[in-house]
Design an enzyme around this catalytic site. Structure first.
Site, PDB file in Angstrom:
ATOM      1  N   GLU A 128     -65.955  12.177 -42.138  1.00 56.05           N
ATOM      2  CA  GLU A 128     -66.668  11.925 -40.884  1.00 56.05           C
ATOM      3  C   GLU A 128     -68.128  12.326 -41.076  1.00 56.05           C
ATOM      4  O   GLU A 128     -68.418  13.480 -41.393  1.00 56.05           O
ATOM      5  CB  GLU A 128     -66.058  12.677 -39.707  1.00 56.05           C
TER       6      GLU A 128
ATOM      7  N   GLU B 281     -65.519   7.860 -37.457  1.00 54.72           N
ATOM      8  CA  GLU B 281     -66.943   7.857 -37.131  1.00 54.72           C
ATOM      9  C   GLU B 281     -67.801   8.142 -38.356  1.00 54.72           C
ATOM     10  O   GLU B 281     -68.587   9.092 -38.401  1.00 54.72           O
ATOM     11  CB  GLU B 281     -67.217   8.868 -36.015  1.00 54.72           C
TER      12      GLU B 281
ATOM     13  N   GLU C   1     -58.874   5.746 -29.876  1.00 56.40           N
ATOM     14  CA  GLU C   1     -59.279   6.698 -28.844  1.00 56.40           C
ATOM     15  C   GLU C   1     -59.708   5.881 -27.639  1.00 56.40           C
ATOM     16  O   GLU C   1     -60.443   4.903 -27.780  1.00 56.40           O
ATOM     17  CB  GLU C   1     -60.460   7.573 -29.299  1.00 56.40           C
TER      18      GLU C   1
END
Length: 352
Positions: free
Chosen positions: A223, A268, A334
């Site tokens: 990430e 991400e 998410e």
């Protein structure tokens, strides 16, 4: 600012509560490399089990690998132990032993009915047992069919949650009892899946999910939340080995857990050539599971086998699955993140 002089914190900048880790040397004890590949695709009544055991000490002379599979009632599945000498098959390396057998009428593993077998391996040299190892074995098949994810031929509806290894009092130290409490809470509320946001978890977590029955998205520890742009490192060739090593280690450690049905390239971290290399490596190491990654806004099939955006609006979901030629299922990785009074309209997502 998180900097300890290594590359780790830059590529593992998870969006969570952070704690300072004391410096020092950490030593892990590794089990022998073991590959167990239950193939439930033969037909409805038979499954083939492949076992490849690598003797990493490279002292395989005179060693024989013996294996027995036990069912839930602790009864042996094979009429006699499977047996193979290391290097006994010409196409395998000197430090490998290869075993294969068929399980008739297997009890197949699923989150709803988590049927497990126990594999017991013995290393024998001159009739003396040198080592014994055991692991859980779940026989199940994961596939994309008719534009849906199927487990054992049954279409799967994912009702999942993201979970951090975190305790309100103990920080990132999570006990077995804490894990079981999490699992029971999820099961009581009809959840059937967990994404290990955003790194591989303690191995015990997967063993418990095998036992209690939860589907897992196993996520690579990548990430780059603090990089601008977020995809900067994925476009830097100097980082390619670091990306691939993290993905490869995850697959190597976790590949025998039946609860894992998705591999994830991280969270991400943007998208770029290094993610493409990771995807290729994972598919080479294990083509029996589905690849997941939300970091490419175009959801290129090179990076992900499913559509798995985060925080899309309901109309965006409808638009994504309505694109011409798009036949992949959509699973929001998410989408309902409660902060204060922000958690509403969940039913509209399910209706969409």
């Amino acid at each position: 600012v998180k900097c300890d002089g290594s590359a780790g914190p830059v590529a593992a900048d998870q969006d969570r509560v952070q704690f300072r880790t004391p410096a020092g040397e950490y030593v892990c004890v590794h089990k022998q490399a073991l590959v167990v590949e239950p193939d439930s695709a033969m037909d409805d009544n038979n499954a083939r089990v492949f076992i490849v055991h690598c003797n990493q000490r490279r002292q395989a002379n005179g060693l024989t690998l013996k294996a027995q599979l036990y069912d839930a009632s602790h009864q042996p599945v094979f009429s006699a132990d499977l047996s193979s000498k290391f290097g006994g098959v010409t196409q395998h390396l000197e430090d490998e032993a290869y075993l294969e057998s068929v399980v008739h009428n297997p009890r197949k593993w699923s989150a709803e009915d988590p049927q497990l077998y126990t594999l017991v391996l013995r290393l024998v040299q001159m009739d003396e047992i040198r080592d014994i190892e055991r692991c859980q074995v779940g026989i199940r098949q994961v596939e994309m069919k008719d534009d849906l994810v199927h487990v054992n031929g049954v279409p799967l509806t994912v009702r999942g949650a993201n979970r951090h290894e975190h305790h309100p009092e103990h920080g990132h130290v999570v006990t077995k009892e804490d894990m079981i409490q999490d699992i029971l809470l999820l099961k009581q509320h009809n959840f059937n899946a967990v994404r290990t946001s955003h790194y591989p978890n303690d191995s015990l977590w997967y063993e418990l999910c095998n036992e209690y029955g939860l589907y897992i998205v196993d996520e690579t520890n990548i990430e780059t939340h603090g990089c601008h742009p977020m995809s900067m490192l994925s476009h830097n060739q100097l980082w390619r080995n670091a990306y691939c090593e993290r993905a490869g280690r995850m697959v190597a450690r976790d590949k025998n857990h039946p609860c894992i049905i998705f591999w994830s390239l991280g969270n991400e971290a943007g998208c770029g050539p290094n993610h493409a290399a990771m995807a290729g490596l994972i598919r080479q190491l294990d083509n029996t599971r589905i690849l997941h990654y939300e970091g490419d806004p175009m959801a290129d099939p090179m990076f992900t086998d499913i559509l798995c955006p985060m925080y899309h609006r309901v109309e965006q979901i409808k638009q994504a699955i309505a694109k011409p030629g798009e036949r992949r299922p959509l699973i929001l990785c998410e989408y309902t993140h409660a902060m204060g009074n922000s958690n509403g309209n969940v039913h509209k997502y399910w209706e969409a």
